[in-house]
Design a protein around this motif. Structure first.
Motif, PDB file in Angstrom:
ATOM      1  N   GLY A 224     -23.159 -30.886  36.229  1.00  0.00           N
ATOM      2  CA  GLY A 224     -23.343 -30.817  34.784  1.00  0.00           C
ATOM      3  C   GLY A 224     -24.072 -32.026  34.228  1.00  0.00           C
ATOM      4  N   LEU A 225     -23.949 -33.176  34.910  1.00  0.00           N
ATOM      5  CA  LEU A 225     -24.560 -34.419  34.414  1.00  0.00           C
ATOM      6  C   LEU A 225     -24.819 -35.348  35.588  1.00  0.00           C
ATOM      7  N   MET A 226     -25.941 -36.036  35.546  1.00  0.00           N
ATOM      8  CA  MET A 226     -26.268 -37.068  36.524  1.00  0.00           C
ATOM      9  C   MET A 226     -26.745 -38.305  35.778  1.00  0.00           C
ATOM     10  N   SER A 264     -17.764 -36.796  42.479  1.00  0.00           N
ATOM     11  CA  SER A 264     -18.213 -35.775  41.523  1.00  0.00           C
ATOM     12  C   SER A 264     -17.470 -35.876  40.197  1.00  0.00           C
ATOM     13  N   GLU A 265     -16.586 -36.872  40.053  1.00  0.00           N
ATOM     14  CA  GLU A 265     -15.904 -37.146  38.786  1.00  0.00           C
ATOM     15  C   GLU A 265     -16.455 -38.433  38.190  1.00  0.00           C
ATOM     16  N   GLY A 266     -17.771 -38.524  38.129  1.00  0.00           N
ATOM     17  CA  GLY A 266     -18.407 -39.740  37.645  1.00  0.00           C
ATOM     18  C   GLY A 266     -18.315 -39.884  36.141  1.00  0.00           C
ATOM     19  N   ASN A 267     -19.114 -40.808  35.604  1.00  0.00           N
ATOM     20  CA  ASN A 267     -19.044 -41.126  34.180  1.00  0.00           C
ATOM     21  C   ASN A 267     -20.429 -41.027  33.554  1.00  0.00           C
ATOM     22  N   PHE A 268     -20.469 -41.065  32.241  1.00  0.00           N
ATOM     23  CA  PHE A 268     -21.692 -40.984  31.449  1.00  0.00           C
ATOM     24  C   PHE A 268     -21.782 -42.255  30.631  1.00  0.00           C
ATOM     25  N   ILE A 275     -28.601 -33.872  31.703  1.00  0.00           N
ATOM     26  CA  ILE A 275     -27.444 -33.025  31.415  1.00  0.00           C
ATOM     27  C   ILE A 275     -27.877 -31.561  31.441  1.00  0.00           C
ATOM     28  N   ARG A 276     -27.061 -30.724  32.047  1.00  0.00           N
ATOM     29  CA  ARG A 276     -27.300 -29.275  32.012  1.00  0.00           C
ATOM     30  C   ARG A 276     -26.926 -28.781  30.615  1.00  0.00           C
ATOM     31  N   VAL A 277     -27.898 -28.244  29.902  1.00  0.00           N
ATOM     32  CA  VAL A 277     -27.692 -27.918  28.488  1.00  0.00           C
ATOM     33  C   VAL A 277     -26.582 -26.884  28.313  1.00  0.00           C
ATOM     34  N   ARG A 278     -26.585 -25.846  29.134  1.00  0.00           N
ATOM     35  CA  ARG A 278     -25.565 -24.805  28.988  1.00  0.00           C
ATOM     36  C   ARG A 278     -24.174 -25.381  29.177  1.00  0.00           C
ATOM     37  N   TRP A 315     -17.450 -28.678  35.818  1.00  0.00           N
ATOM     38  CA  TRP A 315     -18.773 -29.184  36.183  1.00  0.00           C
ATOM     39  C   TRP A 315     -18.645 -30.536  36.864  1.00  0.00           C
ATOM     40  N   GLN A 316     -19.575 -30.827  37.745  1.00  0.00           N
ATOM     41  CA  GLN A 316     -19.586 -32.113  38.432  1.00  0.00           C
ATOM     42  C   GLN A 316     -20.378 -33.136  37.623  1.00  0.00           C
ATOM     43  N   VAL A 317     -19.920 -34.384  37.698  1.00  0.00           N
ATOM     44  CA  VAL A 317     -20.600 -35.503  37.037  1.00  0.00           C
ATOM     45  C   VAL A 317     -20.869 -36.556  38.105  1.00  0.00           C
ATOM     46  N   TRP A 318     -22.142 -36.910  38.289  1.00  0.00           N
ATOM     47  CA  TRP A 318     -22.545 -37.784  39.392  1.00  0.00           C
ATOM     48  C   TRP A 318     -23.233 -39.042  38.885  1.00  0.00           C
ATOM     49  N   MET A 319     -22.988 -40.129  39.580  1.00  0.00           N
ATOM     50  CA  MET A 319     -23.775 -41.355  39.438  1.00  0.00           C
ATOM     51  C   MET A 319     -24.855 -41.327  40.514  1.00  0.00           C
TER      52      MET A 319
END
Length: 679
Positions: A224-226, A264-268, A275-278, A315-319
């Protein structure tokens, strides 16, 4: 070898995340045990339990950061920062549509559009660059900057031949601040894009990095976000140069460590991320927090919360620590750094209301706790130091018997020194290892001015950090107190103009509380045992020197001296990417100059007037009350100075604008209707 271990056993091998958490806990337990023996050296006191609890809490977060840093060094050396992500196929043509969002708020439009143009040109050189569009999303409240933004956008679009791909949108209502700005984009145009790259006004990313980010999102449909960690660039003051050097050394270590812990539980971090818009539209709607400001209202530090909500939705969140080409600018002085921290402090403390939310992953809660504790740590350290001073003033402390550890005996002063030394080692070791990694090869060492000057720069940076830490402790403690008393930080734009630096009087005024605390603490040193006075003296020295440190390091001239000496150099400065050079070249030739009066500028420039009307007609918003508009118009007719709010109201009403411009233009023999016909 790992492949020789039976699969049943491999499943029980601890992960990097578990090792970091376990090592942090063991380190804290060991330090707390030693500190407890030190406290008991002169008998048990009522305050000992409180002091021990404070010490253990503070030590855990020091140890946690230390072990994350060591994990980052290991991941950097082994190349495992993005373990778990599918590799991207660089040969596959891009079909995904990506919007690059640049939210602005009362910023000088020239560097904003210089950065945009540099990125646009770089992407245009690639066949895949057609899949990107740029959006400048304005929340500006200063009228003169508003019309300057419009003029800069129009000129940049024409010069770059970016019609249909470079967009500008102005909101009249700043509801939700930056998060609301992004939400407004998603509601209006989000359905047209697969991804959005969120930047800040001073952000810059290389075209190769932007393309790679999209490819990695394409290759990982659950992402979902990188987040790509940004490196600091472009400033010349001594403070900024120190920050830029430190960023180049420490950010890769920190980012790799956070990637190991977060997986996959990263931060923003709020910008320089894709970011995946949907996914964002489905899961990241931010509510208004209950209660009054500063804890209630709009979520200010939205980024941590959005990452947690994405992960909660599956969703996964990656650094992405292995990607370079991601940049931003630091504040030019310690005072500007502290002013930015005031807003961040309020936003992070708001997360106390988010922590109990249902369904959050425990790692997401850890990220939120890290953000909260990054500011709460200061008043806790201050309280710990005050209690420590009180304990140190006991007359019999220096005369207590030796302490025994595993058959060895040591004086209490020696034990305290070893404990404090261990904390210093944990604080500075990741940076030392970062420098070792950075200057491992001759070529990389040359980018830092050589191994000797790189080492000297790091030693000076560590000395500066040690002197700065007490001042920031007082700043953050004051911020926390103000927030607890209900004082809202407001929303002020970041200071980006270095000019000539702070005046000494401004620095003394900003650090008056530090000076007072330093004077009080210095009087306490006289009655402390010698070994404790020795360890407390750097804190007192940092407080007393804080205004002079802020004044001296804010000056670009001293930054230039450091540059000529080859100190505080970084790869982004020694060997900048083409996108950095191009952005600097474009920024050296400003597109516009913000006028003194927006209304006067529209009246004097027919093209700008019709451009402004066209933008107004393409935008929908709730018009100000008619009575307020009429009052503002009457003041304008009489030549009375308008407030920003009044001028913004007139600028947002097409009918009144036509009347204002007609009044001006009749002097030249034209009416507003005739001007339209000419256009």
């Amino acid at each position: 070898m790992l492949q020789d271990i039976p699969s049943q056993q491999v499943r029980f091998l601890p992960s990097g995340r578990e090792l970091i958490f376990f090592a942090s806990t063991v380190t804290t337990a060991l330090g707390a045990w030693i500190f407890l023996k030190l406290l008991r050296a002169d008998g048990v006191q009522l305050t000992d339990g409180l002091v021990l609890a404070l010490f253990a809490l503070l030590l855990f977060w020091v140890a946690f950061s230390f072990w994350i840093g060591l994990g980052g060094v290991a991941a950097l050396m082994l190349g495992r920062g993005t373990r778990g992500l599918r590799p991207a196929d660089s040969s596959h043509p891009l079909t995904s549509r990506t919007a690059i969002l640049i939210p602005v708020y009362n910023e000088d439009p020239n560097p904003v559009f210089a950065n945009l143009a540099a990125m646009y040109e770089g992407l245009a050189a690639s066949p895949q660059g057609r899949q990107f569009d740029f959006y400048v999303l304005s929340d500006t409240t200063e009228p003169r900057i508003w019309v300057a933004e419009e003029a800069a956008w129009y000129m940049a679009r024409r010069l770059l031949k970016g019609g249909g791909r470079i967009h500008y949108r102005k909101r009249l209502s700043n509801r939700g601040r930056k998060a609301g700005n992004i939400e407004d984009f998603c509601r209006r145009w989000g359905a047209h894009y697969d991804y959005m790259v969120v930047l800040d006004a001073d952000s810059l990313m290389s075209p190769a990095t932007l393309l790679q980010m999209v490819r990695r999102m394409d290759a990982n449909p659950r992402a979902g976000l990188m987040q790509v960690p940004p490196i600091l660039i472009n400033r010349q003051s001594l403070f900024a140069r120190i920050q830029q050097f430190s960023s180049a050394i420490a950010t890769p270590i920190l980012a790799h460590g956070l990637a190991v812990f977060g997986r996959s539980e990263g931060n923003f971090w709020g910008h320089n991320a894709i970011i995946r818009v949907r996914a964002f539209m489905e899961s990241c709607g931010l509510p208004e927090l209950d209660g009054r400001k500063p804890f209630g209202g709009t979520v200010m530090s939205h980024d941590f919360v959005e990452a947690a909500l994405l992960r909660r939705a599956g969703w996964q969140v990656w650094m992405l620590p292995d990607l370079g080409g991601s940049y931003e600018e630091p504040p030019p002085s310690i005072v500007d750094h502290a002013l930015r921290d005031r807003r961040w402090c309020q936003g992070n403390l708001q997360h106390l209301k988010v922590l109990p939310a249902r369904g959050l992953h425990w790692v997401s809660r850890m990220h939120l706790l890290q953000g909260i504790f990054s500011y709460l740590a200061s008043p806790l350290w201050l309280g710990f130091l005050i209690l420590g001073l009180a304990l140190g003033m006991r007359e019999n402390l220096g005369a207590t018997q030796a302490l025994e550890f595993a058959g060895l005996q040591a004086a209490p002063g020696e034990v305290a020194g070893v404990l404090l030394g261990a904390i210093m080692i944990m604080l500075f070791t990741p940076r030392l290892l970062g420098l070792v990694c950075a200057i491992a090869s001759g070529h990389s060492a040359a980018l830092y001015g050589g191994r000797l000057k790189g080492a000297i720069s790091l030693l000076l940076e560590m000395l500066f950090s040690a002197l700065l830490a007490p001042a920031m402790m007082i700043f953050h403690s004051r911020f926390v107190l103000e927030i607890l008393l209900g004082r809202d930080s407001g929303w002020t734009p970041q200071q980006r103009n270095e000019s000539l630096g702070l005046r000494l009087g401004e620095a003394v005024t900003a650090h008056r509380l530090q000076l007072l605390c330093g004077l009080l603490a210095s009087s306490a040193l006289v009655v402390l045992p010698q070994y404790l006075a020795y360890w407390f003296s750097p804190i007192v020295g940092g407080l007393l020197l804080s205004p002079f440190l802020a004044w001296a390091t804010s000056r670009p001239a001293l930054g230039q001296v450091a540059w000529r000496l080859g100190l505080f150099l970084s790869p982004a400065e020694s060997q900048p990417e083409p996108v950095i050079l191009r952005a600097r070249e474009l920024a050296a030739h400003p597109l516009v100059s913000p006028p003194n009066s927006a209304l006067q500028a529209l009246a004097n420039d027919q093209k700008l007037f019709f451009l402004h009307l066209a933008i107004l007609n393409a935008t929908t918003w709730e018009a100000p009350q008619r009575e307020f508009l009429e009052q503002a118009l009457e003041k304008h007719r009489k030549g009375i100075l308008l407030s920003d709010k009044e001028e913004i109201a007139l600028l947002s009403d097409t009918e009144l604008l036509e009347e204002i411009v007609a009044i001006q233009s009749r002097l030249e023999g034209f009416t507003a209707r005739q001007l339209k016909q000419v256009a």
